[in-house]
Scaffold this motif. Structure first.
Motif: not given
Lengths: 279, 193
Positions: A268-269, A1, A261-262, A219, A3-4, A7, A264-265
């Motif tokens: 973007y995923a 991914m 954080v998960i 999450k 977009e880290t 994030l 937001r991951y």
């Protein structure tokens, strides 16, 4: 991914804004207290967030070009507001070292920072809802961003200011966290139902999220569990001399932050742009 | 103001991808980057199967989402109404890539910036056609004033809305398509060649 950096930017910036907001609220409620660690944490998170946003750019040295379209492009507006907020957060932290007794200035800076930050969160959400990515469109992105700001902000403020809050009621913070995560969870249901009736890109996003079922469950377990754990010590009766369960706050904080954080991951995923022909 | 754009004759396109290659060659694009792409779709099933091709590029929209979102003004509407990209202003944020409903802007990792179909402005300034238009052996692509193209092809089944595309009301693309009837079916499946 790929977009880290975004994030890191969005989580750090929203956490910083939330901590600033609860610092302001706490100063209004507990007039004789100062919250130095919270101010330093907000400043560090704000600066880390700004640097993370530079890391997303192909040409970070040209980042000042975004100033030209402030108020016209949501991305330009977001970048400028986030930068100004980080500046205010650094000034607010510096105030605790150089003029720690200036209560009016402290209230003023945290108040300005809170308003700037809340508008920055609005612009952050607008950046995503106005794209051609169906999974980002709609009210859910606004709700997700604001509830993350409230939940991580309140818990971050509690964790960094626990020493000053030993002898006062912390219910306001505990209930804020709980309300934020309940609203966040509840808004997901109509969002996913709405996506299922949309086009090919939305269906691809749902497929991606279905393939990450374990992460989705992790999450919500972490977010709701973390809020539940935080509520217990935060809503406990204040007794003189009684020791606060700091471990509960640390566990709750870790669970909530990892959960967000998960989340937001996954945000973007699930990125699939509506387009045909040019993939 | 005159609106310039592409005409695409879906009824004569055979999906040979010559336009795609001509564009790639003209713009010296690396592997994995295309400014024009032909996609093939199947519809229906035996005994009524259908197939159609769609040749897509930047549609030089009247209400371009890429221009609206661009934080630096790099993506802009030029004097002739086409959408152009100023590389000097671009910071490589990729926001236009998320905004365009047609996937026209592409991020080029080597330059750290975005690039897209400029409708071969350099060729047009010399009075020539975009490379894709001249390369098409079926003469399925044309470039020009959209109103004139509409008049020229009056009598054909013209549209800029297809089930495979986002609704044209979002960005008002300068695109007219002579549509094959099967392309109106919603049971399309993209055939990856």
């Amino acid at each position: 991914m790929g977009e880290t950096s975004l994030l890191v930017f969005s989580i750090c910036m929203q956490a910083a804004i939330g901590i600033m907001l609860f610092s302001f609220v706490a100063q209004m409620v507990f007039k004789d207290k100062q919250f130095k660690m919270a101010a330093i944490t907000a400043a560090i998170l704000g600066v880390v967030g700004v640097f993370a946003s530079f890391a997303h750019l192909g040409h970070p040295l040209s980042a000042l070009n975004v100033l030209g379209r402030f108020g016209q492009s949501w991305l330009s507006t977001e970048a400028v507001l986030a930068g100004v907020f980080a500046g205010v957060a650094v000034l607010y932290a510096a105030l605790h070292f150089f003029r720690p007794d200036d209560r009016m200035l402290s209230l003023g800076l945290s108040g300005i920072g809170s308003v700037l930050g809340l508008v920055a969160v609005l612009s952050m959400a607008k950046v995503y809802t106005t794209t051609s990515v169906p999974v980002w469109q709609g009210a859910n992105t606004f709700i997700d961003f604001y509830t993350t700001t409230i939940a991580i902000g309140a818990l971050g403020f509690l964790a960094t200011s626990i020493g000053q809050l030993q002898d006062v009621s912390k219910k306001l913070f505990g209930y804020s966290i709980l309300a934020a995560v309940v609203i966040q969870a509840a808004s997901t249901v109509p969002h996913i139902l709405g996506l299922s009736g949309m086009g090919a890109a939305a269906q691809s996003s749902i497929q991606i999220l279905n393939g990450m079922n374990t992460l989705v469950w992790a999450k919500w377990l972490l977010i709701l569990g973390g809020a539940g754990i935080a509520l217990y010590p935060a809503s406990a009766k204040v007794q003189e001399g009684a020791k606060l369960n700091i471990n509960a706050f640390i566990t709750a904080g870790a669970a909530l932050v990892i959960g967000q954080v998960i989340g937001r991951y996954l945000f973007y995923a699930a990125l699939v742009v509506t387009n045909v022909g040019l993939m | 103001m005159t609106r310039l754009g592409f005409y695409f004759d879906m009824t004569s396109c055979v999906g040979c991808r010559t336009c795609e290659i001509a564009c790639k060659d003209k713009n010296n694009l690396q592997v994995g980057i295309v400014f024009r792409q032909v996609s093939t779709f199947e519809t229906g099933s035996f005994p009524n199967p259908g197939v159609f091709h769609y040749s897509g590029a930047c549609n030089h929209c009247a209400n371009p989402k890429c221009v609206e979102g661009c934080p630096t003004g790099a993506m802009h509407i030029s004097d002739d109404g086409t959408i152009q990209h100023d590389s000097d202003k671009c910071i490589g944020c990729r926001y236009c890539v998320w905004n365009c409903p047609y996937g026209a802007p592409k991020f080029i990792p080597e330059t750290g910036k975005v690039a897209k179909c400029d409708s071969c402005k350099d060729l047009r300034d010399k009075g020539e056609n975009p490379a894709c238009v001249d390369a098409c052996m079926m003469r399925a692509l044309e470039w020009g004033d959209i109103d004139e193209l509409k008049r020229k092809h009056a009598g054909e089944e013209l549209t800029n809305d297809l089930p495979i595309l986002e609704t044209s009301t979002i960005s008002e693309p300068a695109l007219i398509i002579n549509i094959k009837p099967v392309a109106r079916q919603k049971d399309y499946r993209e055939k990856v060649v």
